[in-house]
Write a protein that holds these residues in place. Structure first.
Motif, PDB file in Angstrom:
ATOM      1  N   GLN A  17     -28.687 -14.596  11.511  1.00  0.00           N
ATOM      2  CA  GLN A  17     -28.258 -15.331  12.690  1.00  0.00           C
ATOM      3  C   GLN A  17     -28.094 -16.801  12.330  1.00  0.00           C
ATOM      4  O   GLN A  17     -28.530 -17.248  11.262  1.00  0.00           O
ATOM      5  N   ALA A 122     -17.934  -2.210  13.106  1.00  0.00           N
ATOM      6  CA  ALA A 122     -16.593  -2.785  13.105  1.00  0.00           C
ATOM      7  C   ALA A 122     -15.612  -1.853  12.401  1.00  0.00           C
ATOM      8  O   ALA A 122     -14.447  -1.729  12.786  1.00  0.00           O
ATOM      9  N   LYS A 346     -29.249 -16.754  19.553  1.00  0.00           N
ATOM     10  CA  LYS A 346     -27.831 -16.531  19.260  1.00  0.00           C
ATOM     11  C   LYS A 346     -26.941 -17.164  20.319  1.00  0.00           C
ATOM     12  O   LYS A 346     -25.916 -17.774  19.992  1.00  0.00           O
ATOM     13  N   GLN A 350     -24.474 -20.096  19.056  1.00  0.00           N
ATOM     14  CA  GLN A 350     -23.040 -19.834  19.139  1.00  0.00           C
ATOM     15  C   GLN A 350     -22.348 -20.833  20.071  1.00  0.00           C
ATOM     16  O   GLN A 350     -21.234 -21.290  19.806  1.00  0.00           O
ATOM     17  N   TYR A 354     -19.318 -23.386  18.869  1.00  0.00           N
ATOM     18  CA  TYR A 354     -17.973 -23.424  19.429  1.00  0.00           C
ATOM     19  C   TYR A 354     -17.713 -24.636  20.330  1.00  0.00           C
ATOM     20  O   TYR A 354     -16.580 -24.837  20.776  1.00  0.00           O
ATOM     21  N   LYS A 481     -18.758 -11.292  24.707  1.00  0.00           N
ATOM     22  CA  LYS A 481     -17.868 -10.901  23.610  1.00  0.00           C
ATOM     23  C   LYS A 481     -17.554 -12.016  22.628  1.00  0.00           C
ATOM     24  O   LYS A 481     -17.139 -11.731  21.495  1.00  0.00           O
ATOM     25  N   VAL A 482     -17.784 -13.264  23.022  1.00  0.00           N
ATOM     26  CA  VAL A 482     -17.545 -14.378  22.100  1.00  0.00           C
ATOM     27  C   VAL A 482     -18.870 -14.963  21.620  1.00  0.00           C
ATOM     28  O   VAL A 482     -19.121 -15.037  20.414  1.00  0.00           O
ATOM     29  N   GLU A 485     -21.033 -11.743  20.638  1.00  0.00           N
ATOM     30  CA  GLU A 485     -20.264 -10.895  19.706  1.00  0.00           C
ATOM     31  C   GLU A 485     -20.576  -9.411  19.899  1.00  0.00           C
ATOM     32  O   GLU A 485     -20.729  -8.659  18.941  1.00  0.00           O
ATOM     33  N   VAL A 488     -16.623  -6.536  20.958  1.00  0.00           N
ATOM     34  CA  VAL A 488     -15.507  -7.485  20.881  1.00  0.00           C
ATOM     35  C   VAL A 488     -14.149  -6.796  20.898  1.00  0.00           C
ATOM     36  O   VAL A 488     -13.133  -7.424  21.231  1.00  0.00           O
ATOM     37  N   ASN A 489     -14.096  -5.519  20.542  1.00  0.00           N
ATOM     38  CA  ASN A 489     -12.806  -4.835  20.435  1.00  0.00           C
ATOM     39  C   ASN A 489     -12.171  -4.518  21.786  1.00  0.00           C
ATOM     40  O   ASN A 489     -11.002  -4.146  21.843  1.00  0.00           O
ATOM     41  N   SER A 491     -11.980  -6.759  24.406  1.00  0.00           N
ATOM     42  CA  SER A 491     -11.840  -8.016  25.141  1.00  0.00           C
ATOM     43  C   SER A 491     -10.565  -8.031  25.971  1.00  0.00           C
ATOM     44  O   SER A 491      -9.530  -7.481  25.564  1.00  0.00           O
ATOM     45  N   LYS A 499     -10.548 -16.765  22.237  1.00  0.00           N
ATOM     46  CA  LYS A 499     -11.269 -16.553  20.979  1.00  0.00           C
ATOM     47  C   LYS A 499     -10.381 -16.857  19.777  1.00  0.00           C
ATOM     48  O   LYS A 499     -10.816 -17.495  18.804  1.00  0.00           O
TER      49      LYS A 499
END
Length: 504
Positions: A17, A122, A346, A350, A354, A481-482, A485, A488-489, A491, A499
Protein backbone atom coordinates in the motif's frame (compact mmCIF):
# COMPACT_ATOMS: atom_id res chain seq x y z
CA UNK A 1 -1.22 22.43 -1.11
CA UNK A 2 2.24 20.94 -0.57
CA UNK A 3 3.19 17.95 -2.72
CA UNK A 4 2.85 14.87 -0.46
CA UNK A 5 5.70 12.46 0.24
CA UNK A 6 4.82 8.92 -0.89
CA UNK A 7 6.39 5.58 0.03
CA UNK A 8 5.43 2.09 -1.14
CA UNK A 9 5.05 -0.12 1.94
CA UNK A 10 5.23 -3.92 1.68
CA UNK A 11 3.10 -5.25 4.54
CA UNK A 12 3.57 -8.36 6.66
CA UNK A 13 1.12 -10.39 4.55
CA UNK A 14 3.00 -9.60 1.32
CA UNK A 15 0.50 -7.06 0.01
CA UNK A 16 1.46 -3.43 -0.58
CA UNK A 17 0.00 0.00 0.00
CA UNK A 18 1.00 3.63 -0.27
CA UNK A 19 2.13 5.63 2.76
CA UNK A 20 1.46 9.33 2.23
CA UNK A 21 2.99 12.02 4.44
CA UNK A 22 2.56 15.80 4.27
CA UNK A 23 6.35 16.30 4.52
CA UNK A 24 9.53 14.22 4.55
CA UNK A 25 10.10 12.67 8.01
CA UNK A 26 12.95 14.20 9.98
CA UNK A 27 13.98 10.99 11.73
CA UNK A 28 13.55 7.22 11.60
CA UNK A 29 11.44 7.35 14.77
CA UNK A 30 9.03 9.76 13.10
CA UNK A 31 8.81 7.50 10.03
CA UNK A 32 8.16 4.46 12.27
CA UNK A 33 5.35 6.34 13.98
CA UNK A 34 3.66 7.14 10.66
CA UNK A 35 4.05 3.54 9.41
CA UNK A 36 2.60 2.12 12.62
CA UNK A 37 -0.36 4.49 12.48
CA UNK A 38 -1.28 4.35 8.78
CA UNK A 39 -0.55 0.64 8.29
CA UNK A 40 -2.11 -0.45 11.61
CA UNK A 41 0.96 -2.47 12.71
CA UNK A 42 0.52 -3.98 16.18
CA UNK A 43 3.69 -6.05 16.61
CA UNK A 44 7.27 -4.73 17.09
CA UNK A 45 8.84 -4.25 13.66
CA UNK A 46 11.75 -2.89 11.70
CA UNK A 47 11.89 -1.28 8.27
CA UNK A 48 13.99 -2.28 5.29
CA UNK A 49 14.47 -0.24 2.14
CA UNK A 50 15.04 -1.32 -1.45
CA UNK A 51 18.65 -0.43 -2.28
CA UNK A 52 19.31 0.11 -6.00
CA UNK A 53 23.08 -0.08 -5.39
CA UNK A 54 22.74 -3.76 -4.50
CA UNK A 55 20.39 -5.06 -7.15
CA UNK A 56 17.22 -3.87 -5.40
CA UNK A 57 17.89 -6.05 -2.37
CA UNK A 58 16.20 -5.03 0.87
CA UNK A 59 18.58 -3.69 3.53
CA UNK A 60 17.86 -2.59 7.09
CA UNK A 61 17.03 1.12 7.34
CA UNK A 62 19.54 2.73 9.73
CA UNK A 63 19.44 6.39 8.67
CA UNK A 64 16.67 8.56 7.28
CA UNK A 65 19.00 9.84 4.55
CA UNK A 66 19.12 6.35 3.00
CA UNK A 67 15.63 6.82 1.54
CA UNK A 68 13.94 9.36 -0.70
CA UNK A 69 10.46 10.17 -1.97
CA UNK A 70 8.69 7.27 -3.78
CA UNK A 71 11.07 4.59 -2.50
CA UNK A 72 9.95 1.10 -1.43
CA UNK A 73 10.00 0.02 2.23
CA UNK A 74 9.30 -3.38 3.72
CA UNK A 75 7.95 -4.12 7.21
CA UNK A 76 9.64 -7.01 9.06
CA UNK A 77 8.11 -8.33 12.29
CA UNK A 78 10.57 -8.62 15.19
CA UNK A 79 8.57 -11.07 17.29
CA UNK A 80 10.32 -14.34 18.11
CA UNK A 81 9.43 -17.38 16.07
CA UNK A 82 7.69 -20.41 17.54
CA UNK A 83 8.87 -24.00 17.43
CA UNK A 84 7.03 -24.46 14.18
CA UNK A 85 9.00 -21.67 12.58
CA UNK A 86 6.20 -19.06 12.44
CA UNK A 87 6.36 -15.76 14.29
CA UNK A 88 3.41 -14.78 16.45
CA UNK A 89 2.32 -12.34 13.76
CA UNK A 90 2.54 -15.10 11.14
CA UNK A 91 0.47 -17.37 13.36
CA UNK A 92 -2.08 -14.57 13.72
CA UNK A 93 -2.17 -14.25 9.94
CA UNK A 94 -2.65 -18.00 9.57
CA UNK A 95 -5.38 -17.96 12.22
CA UNK A 96 -7.35 -15.53 10.10
CA UNK A 97 -7.09 -17.55 6.94
CA UNK A 98 -10.29 -18.93 5.42
CA UNK A 99 -9.21 -22.50 6.16
CA UNK A 100 -8.54 -21.84 9.86
CA UNK A 101 -11.61 -23.63 11.16
CA UNK A 102 -11.67 -26.41 8.56
CA UNK A 103 -10.33 -29.86 9.18
CA UNK A 104 -7.33 -30.87 7.01
CA UNK A 105 -9.62 -33.09 4.97
CA UNK A 106 -12.12 -30.29 4.41
CA UNK A 107 -9.36 -27.88 3.46
CA UNK A 108 -8.35 -30.13 0.57
CA UNK A 109 -11.72 -31.46 -0.49
CA UNK A 110 -14.00 -28.43 -0.25
CA UNK A 111 -14.43 -26.78 -3.68
CA UNK A 112 -15.11 -23.39 -2.12
CA UNK A 113 -13.97 -22.18 1.27
CA UNK A 114 -16.60 -20.82 3.68
CA UNK A 115 -14.83 -17.46 3.62
CA UNK A 116 -12.97 -16.81 0.38
CA UNK A 117 -10.17 -14.29 0.78
CA UNK A 118 -9.21 -13.61 -2.84
CA UNK A 119 -10.50 -10.57 -4.77
CA UNK A 120 -11.36 -10.94 -8.44
CA UNK A 121 -8.12 -10.85 -10.50
CA UNK A 122 -7.23 -8.29 -13.14
CA UNK A 123 -6.21 -11.18 -15.44
CA UNK A 124 -8.13 -14.45 -15.12
CA UNK A 125 -5.92 -17.52 -15.06
CA UNK A 126 -7.09 -20.46 -17.19
CA UNK A 127 -6.26 -23.69 -15.33
CA UNK A 128 -5.02 -26.96 -16.73
CA UNK A 129 -7.71 -29.51 -17.55
CA UNK A 130 -7.52 -33.31 -17.57
CA UNK A 131 -4.56 -34.83 -19.42
CA UNK A 132 -6.57 -35.96 -22.44
CA UNK A 133 -8.37 -32.62 -22.75
CA UNK A 134 -5.12 -30.65 -22.54
CA UNK A 135 -3.56 -32.95 -25.16
CA UNK A 136 -6.49 -32.44 -27.57
CA UNK A 137 -6.38 -28.67 -27.04
CA UNK A 138 -2.64 -28.59 -27.63
CA UNK A 139 -3.03 -30.42 -30.95
CA UNK A 140 -6.02 -28.27 -31.99
CA UNK A 141 -4.16 -25.03 -31.12
CA UNK A 142 -1.25 -26.16 -33.28
CA UNK A 143 -3.62 -26.83 -36.19
CA UNK A 144 -5.19 -23.40 -35.71
CA UNK A 145 -1.77 -21.75 -35.78
CA UNK A 146 -0.85 -23.53 -39.02
CA UNK A 147 -4.03 -23.12 -41.06
CA UNK A 148 -6.70 -21.43 -38.90
CA UNK A 149 -8.74 -24.60 -38.34
CA UNK A 150 -11.27 -24.28 -35.51
CA UNK A 151 -12.20 -27.13 -33.17
CA UNK A 152 -15.87 -27.48 -34.09
CA UNK A 153 -16.52 -31.09 -33.06
CA UNK A 154 -16.03 -30.78 -29.30
CA UNK A 155 -17.38 -33.93 -27.66
CA UNK A 156 -19.61 -33.49 -24.56
CA UNK A 157 -17.02 -35.04 -22.22
CA UNK A 158 -14.33 -32.56 -23.30
CA UNK A 159 -16.67 -29.57 -23.04
CA UNK A 160 -17.81 -30.69 -19.58
CA UNK A 161 -14.19 -31.05 -18.50
CA UNK A 162 -13.37 -27.51 -19.69
CA UNK A 163 -16.40 -25.98 -17.96
CA UNK A 164 -15.67 -27.90 -14.74
CA UNK A 165 -12.11 -26.61 -14.74
CA UNK A 166 -13.28 -23.04 -15.28
CA UNK A 167 -15.88 -23.49 -12.52
CA UNK A 168 -13.31 -24.60 -9.95
CA UNK A 169 -11.12 -21.59 -10.79
CA UNK A 170 -14.08 -19.19 -10.56
CA UNK A 171 -15.07 -20.59 -7.15
CA UNK A 172 -11.82 -19.27 -5.69
CA UNK A 173 -13.39 -15.82 -5.96
CA UNK A 174 -17.05 -16.50 -5.17
CA UNK A 175 -20.21 -18.30 -6.19
CA UNK A 176 -21.75 -15.24 -7.87
CA UNK A 177 -19.97 -13.42 -10.69
CA UNK A 178 -21.17 -10.65 -12.97
CA UNK A 179 -21.73 -10.81 -16.71
CA UNK A 180 -18.51 -8.87 -17.31
CA UNK A 181 -16.59 -11.32 -15.15
CA UNK A 182 -18.04 -14.29 -17.05
CA UNK A 183 -17.01 -12.58 -20.25
CA UNK A 184 -13.50 -12.10 -18.87
CA UNK A 185 -13.29 -15.83 -18.09
CA UNK A 186 -14.35 -17.08 -21.52
CA UNK A 187 -12.34 -14.38 -23.30
CA UNK A 188 -9.25 -15.61 -21.45
CA UNK A 189 -10.18 -19.18 -22.47
CA UNK A 190 -10.32 -18.20 -26.15
CA UNK A 191 -7.07 -16.26 -25.93
CA UNK A 192 -5.26 -19.23 -24.42
CA UNK A 193 -6.92 -21.79 -26.71
CA UNK A 194 -7.88 -19.95 -29.95
CA UNK A 195 -9.04 -23.23 -31.46
CA UNK A 196 -12.17 -22.94 -29.28
CA UNK A 197 -13.32 -19.73 -30.96
CA UNK A 198 -16.90 -20.02 -32.25
CA UNK A 199 -17.62 -19.60 -35.93
CA UNK A 200 -20.48 -17.17 -36.64
CA UNK A 201 -20.17 -15.32 -33.32
CA UNK A 202 -19.11 -11.66 -33.32
CA UNK A 203 -17.07 -12.04 -30.14
CA UNK A 204 -16.17 -15.69 -30.66
CA UNK A 205 -17.39 -16.96 -27.30
CA UNK A 206 -21.15 -16.31 -26.90
CA UNK A 207 -22.05 -20.00 -26.45
CA UNK A 208 -19.18 -20.52 -23.99
CA UNK A 209 -20.43 -17.59 -21.90
CA UNK A 210 -23.95 -19.04 -21.80
CA UNK A 211 -22.64 -22.51 -20.93
CA UNK A 212 -20.56 -21.13 -18.06
CA UNK A 213 -23.58 -19.24 -16.75
CA UNK A 214 -25.64 -22.44 -16.76
CA UNK A 215 -22.80 -24.39 -15.12
CA UNK A 216 -22.58 -21.86 -12.29
CA UNK A 217 -26.36 -21.82 -11.86
CA UNK A 218 -26.49 -25.62 -11.59
CA UNK A 219 -23.61 -25.63 -9.13
CA UNK A 220 -25.35 -23.06 -6.93
CA UNK A 221 -28.35 -25.40 -6.79
CA UNK A 222 -26.01 -28.09 -5.45
CA UNK A 223 -24.54 -25.69 -2.89
CA UNK A 224 -28.04 -24.68 -1.81
CA UNK A 225 -28.86 -28.30 -0.99
CA UNK A 226 -25.62 -28.64 0.98
CA UNK A 227 -26.39 -25.45 2.93
CA UNK A 228 -23.87 -22.88 1.71
CA UNK A 229 -25.13 -19.63 3.37
CA UNK A 230 -24.18 -17.38 0.46
CA UNK A 231 -26.61 -19.37 -1.72
CA UNK A 232 -29.30 -20.42 0.76
CA UNK A 233 -29.95 -16.77 1.63
CA UNK A 234 -31.39 -16.44 -1.88
CA UNK A 235 -33.65 -19.49 -1.74
CA UNK A 236 -37.32 -18.68 -2.29
CA UNK A 237 -38.35 -19.55 1.26
CA UNK A 238 -35.96 -16.92 2.61
CA UNK A 239 -37.35 -14.15 0.40
CA UNK A 240 -40.16 -11.80 1.42
CA UNK A 241 -43.61 -12.34 -0.02
CA UNK A 242 -43.27 -9.76 -2.82
CA UNK A 243 -39.91 -11.06 -4.09
CA UNK A 244 -40.46 -14.80 -4.35
CA UNK A 245 -38.96 -15.10 -7.80
CA UNK A 246 -35.49 -16.43 -8.43
CA UNK A 247 -34.28 -13.25 -10.15
CA UNK A 248 -35.69 -10.77 -7.62
CA UNK A 249 -33.92 -9.45 -4.54
CA UNK A 250 -30.77 -11.54 -5.00
CA UNK A 251 -28.31 -10.89 -2.16
CA UNK A 252 -24.82 -11.13 -3.57
CA UNK A 253 -21.59 -9.10 -3.71
CA UNK A 254 -22.18 -5.92 -5.70
CA UNK A 255 -19.30 -3.67 -4.65
CA UNK A 256 -16.27 -5.98 -4.73
CA UNK A 257 -17.04 -7.63 -1.38
CA UNK A 258 -14.81 -10.69 -1.10
CA UNK A 259 -16.26 -12.13 2.12
CA UNK A 260 -19.88 -11.28 1.55
CA UNK A 261 -21.64 -14.00 3.54
CA UNK A 262 -19.19 -16.47 5.16
CA UNK A 263 -20.24 -19.62 6.98
CA UNK A 264 -19.74 -20.10 10.70
CA UNK A 265 -16.29 -21.41 11.69
CA UNK A 266 -16.14 -25.18 12.07
CA UNK A 267 -16.82 -26.25 15.68
CA UNK A 268 -18.85 -23.06 16.19
CA UNK A 269 -22.63 -22.77 16.08
CA UNK A 270 -25.06 -19.89 16.12
CA UNK A 271 -25.59 -20.54 19.83
CA UNK A 272 -21.88 -20.43 20.70
CA UNK A 273 -21.32 -17.29 18.64
CA UNK A 274 -24.38 -15.64 20.22
CA UNK A 275 -22.77 -16.27 23.61
CA UNK A 276 -19.63 -14.46 22.44
CA UNK A 277 -21.78 -11.59 21.14
CA UNK A 278 -23.44 -11.26 24.55
CA UNK A 279 -20.06 -11.20 26.29
CA UNK A 280 -18.98 -8.40 23.93
CA UNK A 281 -21.73 -6.20 25.38
CA UNK A 282 -19.89 -6.38 28.71
CA UNK A 283 -16.42 -6.12 27.20
CA UNK A 284 -17.08 -2.72 25.60
CA UNK A 285 -17.71 -1.28 29.07
CA UNK A 286 -14.23 -2.29 30.29
CA UNK A 287 -11.33 0.09 29.72
CA UNK A 288 -8.17 -1.00 27.89
CA UNK A 289 -9.91 -4.10 26.57
CA UNK A 290 -9.16 -3.57 22.90
CA UNK A 291 -7.31 -6.85 22.24
CA UNK A 292 -10.04 -9.01 23.78
CA UNK A 293 -12.72 -7.16 21.79
CA UNK A 294 -10.68 -7.48 18.60
CA UNK A 295 -10.39 -11.28 18.93
CA UNK A 296 -14.10 -11.72 19.66
CA UNK A 297 -15.14 -9.44 16.79
CA UNK A 298 -12.93 -11.44 14.45
CA UNK A 299 -14.49 -14.70 15.60
CA UNK A 300 -18.09 -13.46 15.30
CA UNK A 301 -17.65 -11.93 11.84
CA UNK A 302 -19.77 -14.62 10.14
CA UNK A 303 -22.60 -14.20 12.66
CA UNK A 304 -22.63 -10.44 12.07
CA UNK A 305 -22.70 -10.79 8.29
CA UNK A 306 -25.53 -13.32 8.40
CA UNK A 307 -27.55 -10.96 10.59
CA UNK A 308 -26.86 -7.98 8.31
CA UNK A 309 -27.50 -9.79 5.02
CA UNK A 310 -30.20 -12.22 6.07
CA UNK A 311 -32.24 -10.27 8.63
CA UNK A 312 -31.60 -6.69 7.40
CA UNK A 313 -32.08 -5.17 10.88
CA UNK A 314 -32.57 -1.46 11.56
CA UNK A 315 -29.30 0.37 12.10
CA UNK A 316 -30.30 1.38 15.64
CA UNK A 317 -31.11 -2.23 16.57
CA UNK A 318 -27.89 -3.51 15.07
CA UNK A 319 -25.84 -0.90 16.94
CA UNK A 320 -27.47 -1.98 20.20
CA UNK A 321 -26.42 -5.59 19.53
CA UNK A 322 -22.92 -4.80 18.23
CA UNK A 323 -21.71 -1.58 19.88
CA UNK A 324 -18.07 -2.67 19.49
CA UNK A 325 -18.36 -2.34 15.71
CA UNK A 326 -18.94 1.41 15.91
CA UNK A 327 -15.34 2.28 16.59
CA UNK A 328 -12.73 3.63 14.16
CA UNK A 329 -10.34 0.71 14.60
CA UNK A 330 -13.10 -1.88 14.31
CA UNK A 331 -14.64 -0.28 11.21
CA UNK A 332 -11.20 -0.46 9.59
CA UNK A 333 -10.94 -4.12 10.61
CA UNK A 334 -14.47 -5.00 9.43
CA UNK A 335 -13.91 -3.36 6.06
CA UNK A 336 -10.74 -5.36 5.59
CA UNK A 337 -12.53 -8.59 6.55
CA UNK A 338 -15.18 -7.90 3.92
CA UNK A 339 -12.97 -6.63 1.08
CA UNK A 340 -9.38 -7.64 2.09
CA UNK A 341 -8.45 -3.99 1.37
CA UNK A 342 -7.15 -1.58 4.07
CA UNK A 343 -9.64 1.26 4.48
CA UNK A 344 -8.32 4.40 6.15
CA UNK A 345 -4.70 4.26 5.03
CA UNK A 346 -5.53 3.51 1.39
CA UNK A 347 -8.39 5.99 1.11
CA UNK A 348 -6.37 8.92 2.43
CA UNK A 349 -3.11 8.02 0.69
CA UNK A 350 -4.88 7.63 -2.67
CA UNK A 351 -6.71 10.91 -2.11
CA UNK A 352 -3.39 12.64 -1.45
CA UNK A 353 -1.83 10.97 -4.47
CA UNK A 354 -4.53 12.22 -6.84
CA UNK A 355 -5.15 15.62 -5.20
CA UNK A 356 -2.68 17.54 -7.35
CA UNK A 357 -4.14 16.22 -10.61
CA UNK A 358 -7.70 16.63 -9.35
CA UNK A 359 -7.02 20.29 -8.60
CA UNK A 360 -5.69 20.82 -12.12
CA UNK A 361 -8.84 19.20 -13.56
CA UNK A 362 -11.11 21.25 -11.31
CA UNK A 363 -9.36 24.51 -12.27
CA UNK A 364 -9.96 23.83 -15.97
CA UNK A 365 -13.70 23.37 -15.49
CA UNK A 366 -15.78 26.24 -16.82
CA UNK A 367 -19.38 27.42 -16.54
CA UNK A 368 -21.42 27.43 -13.38
CA UNK A 369 -19.72 24.27 -12.12
CA UNK A 370 -16.34 25.96 -12.56
CA UNK A 371 -17.47 28.94 -10.48
CA UNK A 372 -18.71 26.66 -7.69
CA UNK A 373 -15.42 24.77 -7.75
CA UNK A 374 -13.48 28.01 -7.55
CA UNK A 375 -15.49 29.03 -4.49
CA UNK A 376 -14.96 25.68 -2.77
CA UNK A 377 -11.20 25.62 -3.47
CA UNK A 378 -10.48 29.23 -2.58
CA UNK A 379 -7.42 29.47 -0.32
CA UNK A 380 -6.64 25.75 -0.50
CA UNK A 381 -2.91 26.43 -0.99
CA UNK A 382 -2.72 27.77 2.57
CA UNK A 383 -4.74 24.95 4.15
CA UNK A 384 -3.45 22.29 6.49
CA UNK A 385 -3.55 18.70 5.25
CA UNK A 386 -6.99 17.71 6.59
CA UNK A 387 -8.57 21.03 5.60
CA UNK A 388 -7.16 20.59 2.09
CA UNK A 389 -8.49 17.05 1.87
CA UNK A 390 -11.92 18.26 2.96
CA UNK A 391 -12.02 20.88 0.20
CA UNK A 392 -10.91 18.38 -2.43
CA UNK A 393 -13.70 16.00 -1.36
CA UNK A 394 -16.29 18.80 -1.49
CA UNK A 395 -14.99 19.86 -4.91
CA UNK A 396 -15.24 16.28 -6.12
CA UNK A 397 -18.95 16.25 -5.24
CA UNK A 398 -19.44 19.48 -7.20
CA UNK A 399 -17.49 18.15 -10.19
CA UNK A 400 -19.70 15.04 -10.23
CA UNK A 401 -22.78 17.25 -10.42
CA UNK A 402 -23.75 16.45 -6.84
CA UNK A 403 -24.24 18.65 -3.78
CA UNK A 404 -21.67 18.53 -0.94
CA UNK A 405 -24.50 19.58 1.37
CA UNK A 406 -26.12 16.18 0.81
CA UNK A 407 -23.09 14.62 2.50
CA UNK A 408 -21.58 17.30 4.71
CA UNK A 409 -23.75 19.59 6.79
CA UNK A 410 -23.42 21.48 10.04
CA UNK A 411 -26.45 21.38 12.30
CA UNK A 412 -27.39 21.42 15.94
CA UNK A 413 -27.65 17.97 17.45
CA UNK A 414 -31.40 17.36 17.43
CA UNK A 415 -32.70 13.82 17.28
CA UNK A 416 -35.84 14.80 15.37
CA UNK A 417 -34.16 16.78 12.57
CA UNK A 418 -35.53 15.41 9.25
CA UNK A 419 -32.83 14.04 6.95
CA UNK A 420 -33.11 11.93 3.85
CA UNK A 421 -29.63 10.51 3.55
CA UNK A 422 -26.34 9.96 5.37
CA UNK A 423 -24.48 13.12 6.29
CA UNK A 424 -21.39 14.17 8.16
CA UNK A 425 -21.65 17.31 10.29
CA UNK A 426 -18.68 19.59 10.90
CA UNK A 427 -19.07 18.84 14.60
CA UNK A 428 -17.11 15.59 14.08
CA UNK A 429 -20.02 13.26 14.81
CA UNK A 430 -21.31 10.90 12.16
CA UNK A 431 -25.11 10.54 12.04
CA UNK A 432 -27.37 8.50 9.83
CA UNK A 433 -31.07 8.58 9.04
CA UNK A 434 -32.77 6.32 6.53
CA UNK A 435 -35.73 8.58 5.75
CA UNK A 436 -37.54 11.84 6.29
CA UNK A 437 -38.99 12.35 9.77
CA UNK A 438 -36.90 9.42 11.03
CA UNK A 439 -34.69 10.11 14.07
CA UNK A 440 -30.98 10.63 13.58
CA UNK A 441 -28.73 7.87 14.87
CA UNK A 442 -25.30 8.92 16.14
CA UNK A 443 -22.85 6.30 14.87
CA UNK A 444 -19.40 7.70 15.64
CA UNK A 445 -18.25 10.56 17.82
CA UNK A 446 -15.00 12.46 18.48
CA UNK A 447 -13.77 12.10 14.90
CA UNK A 448 -10.53 14.00 14.35
CA UNK A 449 -11.44 15.51 10.98
CA UNK A 450 -14.06 15.66 8.27
CA UNK A 451 -11.96 13.52 5.85
CA UNK A 452 -11.83 10.80 8.51
CA UNK A 453 -15.62 11.03 8.76
CA UNK A 454 -15.83 10.49 4.97
CA UNK A 455 -13.68 7.37 5.35
CA UNK A 456 -15.70 5.99 8.24
CA UNK A 457 -18.99 6.57 6.42
CA UNK A 458 -17.65 4.65 3.42
CA UNK A 459 -16.56 1.81 5.71
CA UNK A 460 -19.91 1.69 7.50
CA UNK A 461 -21.76 1.39 4.20
CA UNK A 462 -19.88 -1.88 3.63
CA UNK A 463 -20.11 -3.03 7.26
CA UNK A 464 -23.89 -2.43 7.38
CA UNK A 465 -24.53 -3.49 3.75
CA UNK A 466 -26.15 -0.14 2.92
CA UNK A 467 -26.69 1.31 -0.54
CA UNK A 468 -24.79 4.39 -1.61
CA UNK A 469 -26.80 7.59 -1.08
CA UNK A 470 -28.75 8.06 -4.30
CA UNK A 471 -27.89 11.76 -4.58
CA UNK A 472 -24.17 11.01 -4.17
CA UNK A 473 -23.82 7.81 -6.18
CA UNK A 474 -21.09 9.16 -8.49
CA UNK A 475 -18.99 10.49 -5.62
CA UNK A 476 -19.12 7.15 -3.81
CA UNK A 477 -18.39 5.29 -7.03
CA UNK A 478 -15.24 7.41 -7.32
CA UNK A 479 -14.31 6.46 -3.75
CA UNK A 480 -14.74 2.77 -4.53
CA UNK A 481 -13.30 2.42 -8.01
CA UNK A 482 -10.60 5.11 -8.10
CA UNK A 483 -9.46 5.68 -4.53
CA UNK A 484 -9.97 2.12 -3.24
CA UNK A 485 -9.39 0.45 -6.67
CA UNK A 486 -12.20 -2.09 -6.19
CA UNK A 487 -14.21 -3.50 -9.12
CA UNK A 488 -12.57 -1.04 -11.50
CA UNK A 489 -13.65 -2.92 -14.63
CA UNK A 490 -17.31 -1.92 -14.20
CA UNK A 491 -16.80 1.85 -13.87
CA UNK A 492 -19.41 4.19 -15.34
CA UNK A 493 -18.33 6.37 -18.30
CA UNK A 494 -17.99 9.50 -16.12
CA UNK A 495 -15.78 7.78 -13.56
CA UNK A 496 -13.74 6.08 -16.28
CA UNK A 497 -13.22 9.40 -18.05
CA UNK A 498 -12.04 11.12 -14.85
CA UNK A 499 -9.74 8.23 -14.01
CA UNK A 500 -8.15 8.35 -17.47
CA UNK A 501 -7.52 12.07 -17.04
CA UNK A 502 -5.91 11.45 -13.65
CA UNK A 503 -3.57 8.81 -15.06
CA UNK A 504 -2.37 10.84 -18.07
Amino acid sequence: MEIPIIFKIILLDGTSQRLTLPYFPQSIDELYSHVKSQCAIQCPFKLQFMDTLFGNDFLNLTCITEIENRCTLRIVCLESTSEGGLSESDQDSVSRSPLLHQSPEAAHSSPVSPMSCVPWPAIFHIPSFSYDTDLKLQQADLAFTKNGTLLTDIDPKMKSDILSGLLQEVLKYGVYISGKQREQVVRSLIEKHPCLRERGSDCGFSAWKTSLKDKLSNYRCLLRKIGCPEVTVNSLKHKPEGCRKAALGVKKPKRAEVNFLPDYPVAETQTSLQAIQESLLMDVQIRNNRENIKLKMEKTFALRRQEIIGDMPLVADFKARWPALFDIAEINAEFRRITTVPLQSKFLSQLDLYSEELLKIFQKKGGQVGKKLESVLEGIADCEVDAGRERVLKALCVYMGEEPGDLLQEFEVCMTTPMITMRIPDRRTLFISMGRDRPLIPLLQSLESVPLAFVMLFGLIYALNLSYPQKLSKTFEFFQKVLMEMDVNSSSPKILSLKNRLLK
